[in-house]
Design an enzyme around this catalytic site. Structure first.
Site, PDB file in Angstrom:
ATOM      1  N   GLU A  57       0.809  -1.132  -0.090  1.00 34.06           N
ATOM      2  CA  GLU A  57      -0.027   0.026  -0.004  1.00 34.06           C
ATOM      3  C   GLU A  57       0.851   1.279  -0.059  1.00 34.06           C
ATOM      4  OE1 GLU A  57      -3.102   0.723  -0.647  1.00 34.06           O
ATOM      5  OE2 GLU A  57      -3.584  -1.623  -0.485  1.00 34.06           O
ATOM      6  N   GLN A  62       0.374   6.960  -5.354  1.00 35.21           N
ATOM      7  CA  GLN A  62       0.816   7.710  -6.640  1.00 35.21           C
ATOM      8  C   GLN A  62       1.558   6.862  -7.538  1.00 35.21           C
ATOM      9  OE1 GLN A  62      -0.155  10.915  -6.365  1.00 35.21           O
ATOM     10  NE2 GLN A  62      -0.426  10.854  -4.106  1.00 35.21           N
ATOM     11  N   TYR A 140      -6.327   6.970   3.972  1.00 36.76           N
ATOM     12  CA  TYR A 140      -6.540   5.896   3.136  1.00 36.76           C
ATOM     13  C   TYR A 140      -5.638   4.917   3.341  1.00 36.76           C
ATOM     14  CZ  TYR A 140      -5.757   2.904  -0.896  1.00 36.76           C
ATOM     15  OH  TYR A 140      -5.662   1.721  -1.510  1.00 36.76           O
ATOM     16  N   ASP A 158      -9.669   5.010  -2.727  1.00 36.37           N
ATOM     17  CA  ASP A 158      -8.647   5.304  -3.743  1.00 36.37           C
ATOM     18  C   ASP A 158      -9.136   6.082  -5.031  1.00 36.37           C
ATOM     19  OD1 ASP A 158      -9.565   3.348  -5.189  1.00 36.37           O
ATOM     20  OD2 ASP A 158      -7.310   2.460  -5.221  1.00 36.37           O
ATOM     21  N   CYS A 210     -14.357  -0.482 -14.872  1.00 34.25           N
ATOM     22  CA  CYS A 210     -15.015   1.124 -14.841  1.00 34.25           C
ATOM     23  C   CYS A 210     -13.700   2.052 -15.258  1.00 34.25           C
ATOM     24  CB  CYS A 210     -15.727   1.025 -13.451  1.00 34.25           C
ATOM     25  SG  CYS A 210     -16.490   2.788 -13.369  1.00 34.25           S
ATOM     26  N   THR A 315       4.779  16.953  -8.275  1.00 30.68           N
ATOM     27  CA  THR A 315       3.411  17.253  -8.033  1.00 30.68           C
ATOM     28  C   THR A 315       3.249  18.870  -7.926  1.00 30.68           C
ATOM     29  OG1 THR A 315       3.588  15.235  -6.575  1.00 30.68           O
ATOM     30  CG2 THR A 315       1.730  16.779  -6.390  1.00 30.68           C
TER      31      THR A 315
HETATM   32  S1  SF4 Z   1     -21.777   0.152 -15.082  1.00 30.56           S
HETATM   33 FE1  SF4 Z   1     -20.219   1.254 -16.236  1.00 30.56          FE
HETATM   34  S2  SF4 Z   1     -19.850   3.311 -15.406  1.00 30.56           S
HETATM   35 FE2  SF4 Z   1     -21.371   2.111 -13.983  1.00 30.56          FE
HETATM   36  S3  SF4 Z   1     -19.753   1.142 -12.487  1.00 30.56           S
HETATM   37 FE3  SF4 Z   1     -20.048  -0.332 -14.337  1.00 30.56          FE
HETATM   38  S4  SF4 Z   1     -18.446   0.159 -15.562  1.00 30.56           S
HETATM   39 FE4  SF4 Z   1     -18.671   1.773 -14.095  1.00 30.56          FE
END
Ligand code: SF4
Length: 377
Positions: A57, A62, A140, A158, A210, A315
């Site tokens: 961790e 970063q 975190y 995160d 995602c 940074t």
């Molecule tokens: S549906 Fe798409 S935008 Fe929604 S959490 Fe899942 S991957 Fe992310």
């Protein structure tokens, strides 16, 4: 300010069944990472090693997973437990960290290991509050270690988790103002059972499905409850407040090479940016824009020749370094400096910006020679 723009608004509730859906997905699609205890092993009664969780961790702050893999393996091979790291030579730790960046992490890593070994009998505290009292462990990291190593139902937020939560909520408040609403959402979503796996599942979802660009919603186990997806365009979420421009600082770096190929180095002060790391003698880094290069900061009189300019982005500021190079006959190092031989230089605790400066003047100097190359040289 409209209600929708306020970070104080009551955040959307996590979808019912979110934890169960994510955990089922994680059981099948989790990333295999060397510091992780996979769900099947946990189910058989294996327990994560808090030292491994903590080390990973800290390294991952970063820093990308791919960059961390090699460093993590080297650290664990060399210092297999917290007592070994506590007893290590500080400069050896700094050298092993060189290239990973954000060097205050390495200093805090060593200080934390010493404290855990000396005052906690080599065992990490198992609560967020206890962990936060240790050097280099912020909110975190304390939550991540508490959840992953000790199964505490801590809300681990995160960048990946922020993105997943903001999209699930279709949150229009930009970061960083959105952080409190995201935290409340994650707190509510975190289950009492398997909170560590839940945290890692959310991170994995953000890293693999995602994603910042082109999320693969069709593969997402939460797509049926995602408000962001329901808007038709979740990709821009989370919105981000524009960042102020980074100021520019300038300075000069002096690469002196002896006839035997050794490069002159010195150590930066313990406190401050890149504290305790090695560098070639350099001027101060200032915001002055008057065209001065800092050439007057040369460590000694020599035939200093301009070798070009390198740039590096930190940074909070961007740095432009004018690099000077001199071939020198001197054998004694000036006070506070040492000559680093060609076979020692690649192992020095040189931050990336200093490797760039040396490479600008002496290409290949910071690269470790392959045995064949070394034999034929
Ligand atoms: S549906 Fe798409 S935008 Fe929604 S959490 Fe899942 S991957 Fe992310």
């Amino acid at each position: 300010m409209t209600r929708a723009d306020s970070s104080d608004e009551e955040p959307a509730r996590p979808p019912a069944g979110m934890a169960a859906a994510l955990l089922a997905w994680y059981d099948r699609h989790h990333r295999d990472l060397p510091w992780r205890t996979p769900p099947a092993a946990l189910a058989r009664g294996a327990r994560p090693d808090p030292y491994h969780v903590w080390l990973s961790e800290i390294m991952l702050q970063q820093t990308t997973v791919e960059a961390v893999r090699r460093y993590y393996a080297a650290f664990v091979a060399r210092w297999p437990d917290v007592e070994a790291l506590a007893a290590a030579d500080t400069q050896a730790v700094m050298k092993a960290w060189a290239g990973l960046g954000y060097y205050s992490r390495a200093r805090n890593l060593k200080a934390c290991a010493e404290l855990v070994a000396a005052e906690h009998g080599g065992r990490f505290p198992d609560t967020e509050a206890g962990l936060r009292a240790l050097p280099g462990i912020g909110a975190y990291t304390a939550a991540a270690i508490a959840a992953i190593a000790f199964d505490r139902p801590a809300a681990v937020v995160d960048g990946n988790v922020e993105r997943v939560a903001a999209r699930l909520m279709a949150l229009r408040t930009p970061l960083p103002a959105a952080k409190p609403a995201i935290r409340r959402f994650v707190e509510r979503a975190t289950p009492q059972a398997r909170p560590g796996d839940f945290a890692q599942a959310t991170m994995d979802l953000g890293a693999t499905i995602c994603t910042p660009r082109r999320p693969a919603c069709v593969l997402c186990p939460l797509r049926g409850d995602c408000r962001g997806l329901a808007t038709g365009d979740p990709e821009p979420l989370p919105l981000k407040a524009p960042k102020p421009d980074r100021p520019l600082r300038r300075g000069a770096a002096f690469v002196a090479r002896r006839a035997d190929g050794a490069i002159l180095l010195r150590r930066r002060p313990e406190r401050g940016l890149l504290g305790g790391m090695s560098e070639v003698p350099s001027s101060a880094w200032t915001a002055r824009q008057d065209g001065a290069t800092g050439a007057e900061a040369a460590p000694f009189a020599a035939d200093w020749r301009p070798a070009g300019t390198i740039g590096h982005v930190f940074t909070h500021f961007a740095l432009e370094l004018a690099v000077y190079h001199a071939e020198v006959a001197a054998s004694a190092a000036p006070a506070g400096c040492w000559w680093s031989a060609p076979d020692e230089l690649p192992g020095e605790a040189l931050p990336t910006v200093m490797k760039k400066a040396i490479e600008q003047a002496v290409p290949g100097a910071t690269l470790r020679q392959q045995p064949d190359t070394a034999r034929s040289a």
